[in-house]
Design a protein around this motif. Structure first.
Motif, PDB file in Angstrom:
ATOM      1  N   LEU A 179       0.408  -1.392   0.213  1.00 28.48           N
ATOM      2  CA  LEU A 179       0.499  -0.045  -0.201  1.00 28.48           C
ATOM      3  C   LEU A 179       0.675   1.357   0.105  1.00 28.48           C
ATOM      4  N   THR A 180       2.038   1.423   0.574  1.00 24.03           N
ATOM      5  CA  THR A 180       2.882   2.277   0.833  1.00 24.03           C
ATOM      6  C   THR A 180       3.566   2.716  -0.503  1.00 24.03           C
ATOM      7  N   TYR A 181       3.609   1.500  -1.688  1.00 20.41           N
ATOM      8  CA  TYR A 181       4.721   1.476  -2.994  1.00 20.41           C
ATOM      9  C   TYR A 181       3.280   2.263  -3.805  1.00 20.41           C
ATOM     10  N   LEU A 182       1.888   1.738  -3.642  1.00 24.23           N
ATOM     11  CA  LEU A 182       1.190   1.821  -4.642  1.00 24.23           C
ATOM     12  C   LEU A 182       0.885   3.841  -4.273  1.00 24.23           C
ATOM     13  N   GLU A 183       1.101   3.886  -2.597  1.00 25.27           N
ATOM     14  CA  GLU A 183       1.308   5.669  -2.571  1.00 25.27           C
ATOM     15  C   GLU A 183       2.399   6.320  -3.132  1.00 25.27           C
ATOM     16  N   GLU A 184       3.328   5.858  -3.636  1.00 25.53           N
ATOM     17  CA  GLU A 184       4.499   6.488  -4.228  1.00 25.53           C
ATOM     18  C   GLU A 184       4.312   6.488  -5.235  1.00 25.53           C
ATOM     19  N   ARG A 193       4.025   9.747  -8.216  1.00 22.11           N
ATOM     20  CA  ARG A 193       4.855   9.670  -9.421  1.00 22.11           C
ATOM     21  C   ARG A 193       3.781  10.250 -10.524  1.00 22.11           C
ATOM     22  N   ILE A 194       2.767   9.347 -10.451  1.00 23.90           N
ATOM     23  CA  ILE A 194       1.535  10.388 -11.377  1.00 23.90           C
ATOM     24  C   ILE A 194       1.049  11.203 -11.305  1.00 23.90           C
ATOM     25  N   GLU A 195       0.646  11.781 -10.409  1.00 23.05           N
ATOM     26  CA  GLU A 195       0.190  13.133 -10.000  1.00 23.05           C
ATOM     27  C   GLU A 195       1.333  14.137 -10.274  1.00 23.05           C
ATOM     28  N   ASP A 196       2.873  13.132 -10.482  1.00 21.62           N
ATOM     29  CA  ASP A 196       3.647  14.645 -11.060  1.00 21.62           C
ATOM     30  C   ASP A 196       4.412  14.506 -12.306  1.00 21.62           C
ATOM     31  N   LEU A 197       3.625  13.450 -12.721  1.00 16.59           N
ATOM     32  CA  LEU A 197       3.742  12.857 -14.453  1.00 16.59           C
ATOM     33  C   LEU A 197       2.266  14.543 -15.142  1.00 16.59           C
ATOM     34  N   GLU A 198       1.453  13.887 -14.363  1.00 18.24           N
ATOM     35  CA  GLU A 198       0.150  15.131 -14.932  1.00 18.24           C
ATOM     36  C   GLU A 198       0.135  16.467 -14.490  1.00 18.24           C
ATOM     37  N   GLU A 199       1.093  16.794 -13.677  1.00 18.12           N
ATOM     38  CA  GLU A 199       2.212  17.882 -13.320  1.00 18.12           C
ATOM     39  C   GLU A 199       2.563  18.212 -14.562  1.00 18.12           C
ATOM     40  N   GLU A 254       7.548   6.942 -20.286  1.00 15.18           N
ATOM     41  CA  GLU A 254       7.361   7.506 -18.505  1.00 15.18           C
ATOM     42  C   GLU A 254       5.948   7.071 -17.922  1.00 15.18           C
ATOM     43  N   ILE A 255       5.694   8.204 -19.056  1.00 17.52           N
ATOM     44  CA  ILE A 255       3.609   7.427 -18.809  1.00 17.52           C
ATOM     45  C   ILE A 255       3.192   6.218 -18.940  1.00 17.52           C
ATOM     46  N   LEU A 256       4.851   5.743 -20.250  1.00 12.68           N
ATOM     47  CA  LEU A 256       3.602   4.247 -20.675  1.00 12.68           C
ATOM     48  C   LEU A 256       4.500   3.150 -19.454  1.00 12.68           C
ATOM     49  N   ALA A 257       5.481   3.333 -19.037  1.00 12.84           N
ATOM     50  CA  ALA A 257       5.956   2.400 -18.320  1.00 12.84           C
ATOM     51  C   ALA A 257       5.354   2.582 -16.322  1.00 12.84           C
ATOM     52  N   VAL A 258       4.616   3.289 -16.272  1.00 16.98           N
ATOM     53  CA  VAL A 258       3.958   3.723 -14.577  1.00 16.98           C
ATOM     54  C   VAL A 258       2.098   2.941 -15.705  1.00 16.98           C
ATOM     55  N   GLN A 286      -5.754   3.489  -9.938  1.00 15.00           N
ATOM     56  CA  GLN A 286      -4.422   4.425 -10.425  1.00 15.00           C
ATOM     57  C   GLN A 286      -3.856   3.602 -11.886  1.00 15.00           C
ATOM     58  N   ARG A 287      -4.405   2.795 -12.211  1.00 16.48           N
ATOM     59  CA  ARG A 287      -4.859   2.079 -13.871  1.00 16.48           C
ATOM     60  C   ARG A 287      -5.438   3.765 -14.918  1.00 16.48           C
ATOM     61  N   GLU A 288      -6.851   3.292 -14.301  1.00 12.22           N
ATOM     62  CA  GLU A 288      -7.473   3.954 -14.789  1.00 12.22           C
ATOM     63  C   GLU A 288      -6.914   5.459 -15.014  1.00 12.22           C
ATOM     64  N   TYR A 289      -5.952   5.988 -13.593  1.00 16.09           N
ATOM     65  CA  TYR A 289      -5.511   7.353 -14.083  1.00 16.09           C
ATOM     66  C   TYR A 289      -4.504   7.453 -14.802  1.00 16.09           C
ATOM     67  N   ALA A 290      -3.353   6.450 -14.590  1.00 13.17           N
ATOM     68  CA  ALA A 290      -2.376   6.556 -15.396  1.00 13.17           C
ATOM     69  C   ALA A 290      -2.942   7.017 -17.052  1.00 13.17           C
ATOM     70  N   ALA A 291      -4.291   6.024 -17.636  1.00 11.64           N
ATOM     71  CA  ALA A 291      -4.285   6.524 -18.480  1.00 11.64           C
ATOM     72  C   ALA A 291      -4.864   7.781 -18.935  1.00 11.64           C
ATOM     73  N   GLN A 292      -5.489   8.074 -17.790  1.00 11.51           N
ATOM     74  CA  GLN A 292      -6.407   9.151 -18.530  1.00 11.51           C
ATOM     75  C   GLN A 292      -5.702  10.151 -18.371  1.00 11.51           C
ATOM     76  N   VAL A 293      -3.935  10.910 -17.735  1.00  9.86           N
ATOM     77  CA  VAL A 293      -2.559  11.105 -17.953  1.00  9.86           C
ATOM     78  C   VAL A 293      -2.530  11.405 -19.076  1.00  9.86           C
ATOM     79  N   GLN A 294      -2.139  10.103 -19.716  1.00  9.42           N
ATOM     80  CA  GLN A 294      -1.671   9.520 -20.683  1.00  9.42           C
ATOM     81  C   GLN A 294      -2.865  10.182 -21.998  1.00  9.42           C
TER      82      GLN A 294
END
Length: 302
Positions: A133-138, A142-148, A161-165, A219-227
């Motif tokens: 759970l701690t790792y998932l928070e990290e 990371r996804i939030e930083d990519l979005e910003e 980077e987005i594809l790797a995440v 997080q999968r959906e969040y990463a897809a939105q950032v992509q």
């Protein structure tokens, strides 16, 4: 290393005496696999390269499970091992030493309550996901930083980077999905291969794996939105470039017409012999460019 299970917890014993006891936990590597019973060697025809996901298979005489655990913060690395449950004995096949480290921890801090092979297995599975759970928070940070970074346009090469995440979260989602199914099947096996009271703790593991799976899905959906946002930003930049190129082309199109018209070289074309013909063409060209620019600015095209 082999251990028997007693009232005092785990007790180290020689491998030759391990199966003689009423129950125990053991670990072995590929090198000492030949020391095990022939039926167990036949049942475990699995090498590290053949383990690609987590699963649990139930047979009349034993349970066999495989674990393919993604290494946190080490993309592309995995921990692979197998375990076998039979006649109150739990045997791990592990070349990495992970299980042995866990058992040494159990020797230092014995389990509370009655110990059994099923309890040790479930505690090991819970230990594998203890800090996930701690790792998932990290990962979410990371996804939030990519979005910003995408919104600010700070870095243009964010696609990799987005594809790797996105790939990592997909792997974790499948991993937790397999663990959830494994926990449910282990819970169903209580009474046949495990003691009835182990059902509660296996249910706890299944619930925890399901929660991690749900968190990873978010997080999968969040990463897809950032992509998608990144692709939209690329499209906007490409549109801006095409807009500039279109404006430049439109400005120079009248000049091209003038150059083509007076490049026909007919004998009696006007202004060819005029003293101020060349400066006049320059003035007209400047006037056309200025007029186009003013027109585009008034229409807010530029």
């Amino acid at each position: 290393m082999f251990y028997t299970i007693g009232t005092q917890g785990l007790t180290p014993v020689p491998g030759t005496q391990w199966l003689a006891g009423g129950g125990g936990v053991g670990t072995c590597t590929t090198d000492d696999w030949e020391e095990l019973p022939a039926w167990l060697r036949r049942a475990a025809q699995h090498q590290s390269g053949a383990i690609h996901f987590c699963k649990l298979e139930r047979y009349p005489r034993y349970l066999m499970g495989t674990l393919h655990v993604p290494a946190k913060r080490q993309p592309g690395q995995h921990l692979v091992l197998a375990f076998y449950m039979f006649d109150g004995h739990l045997l791990f096949w592990d070349d990495s030493g992970t299980v042995e480290n866990f058992l040494q921890r159990q020797l230092a801090q014995p389990l509370r309550g009655r110990m059994s092979a099923g309890r040790v297995l479930c505690e090991f599975l819970l230990w594998l996901v203890d800090e996930d759970l701690t790792y998932l928070e990290e990962q979410e940070s990371r996804i939030e930083d990519l979005e910003e970074a995408v919104l600010a346009g700070e870095r243009k090469q964010l696609g990799a980077e987005i594809l790797a995440v996105k790939k990592e979260t997909s792997h974790l989602y499948r991993y937790y999905s397999h663990l959830t199914d494994m926990g449910q099947r282990l819970q169903e096996s209580c009474g046949s291969f495990f003691e009835a009271e182990d059902s509660t703790i296996f249910g706890l593991f299944a619930d925890r794996a399901a929660r991690l799976q749900s968190e990873t899905q978010v997080q999968r959906e969040y990463a897809a939105q950032v992509q998608e946002l990144y692709q939209a930003q690329i499209g906007i930049r490409q549109n801006d470039i095409m807009k500039v190129l279109t404006i430049v082309t439109t400005i120079f199109l009248p000049l091209t017409l003038i150059a083509g018209w007076y490049g026909m070289n007919f004998l009696h074309m006007p202004e060819l012999s005029w003293t101020y013909g060349y400066p006049a063409v320059i003035f007209v060209s400047i006037l056309v460019v200025a007029g186009c620019i003013c027109l585009f600015k008034s229409r807010k095209f530029w």
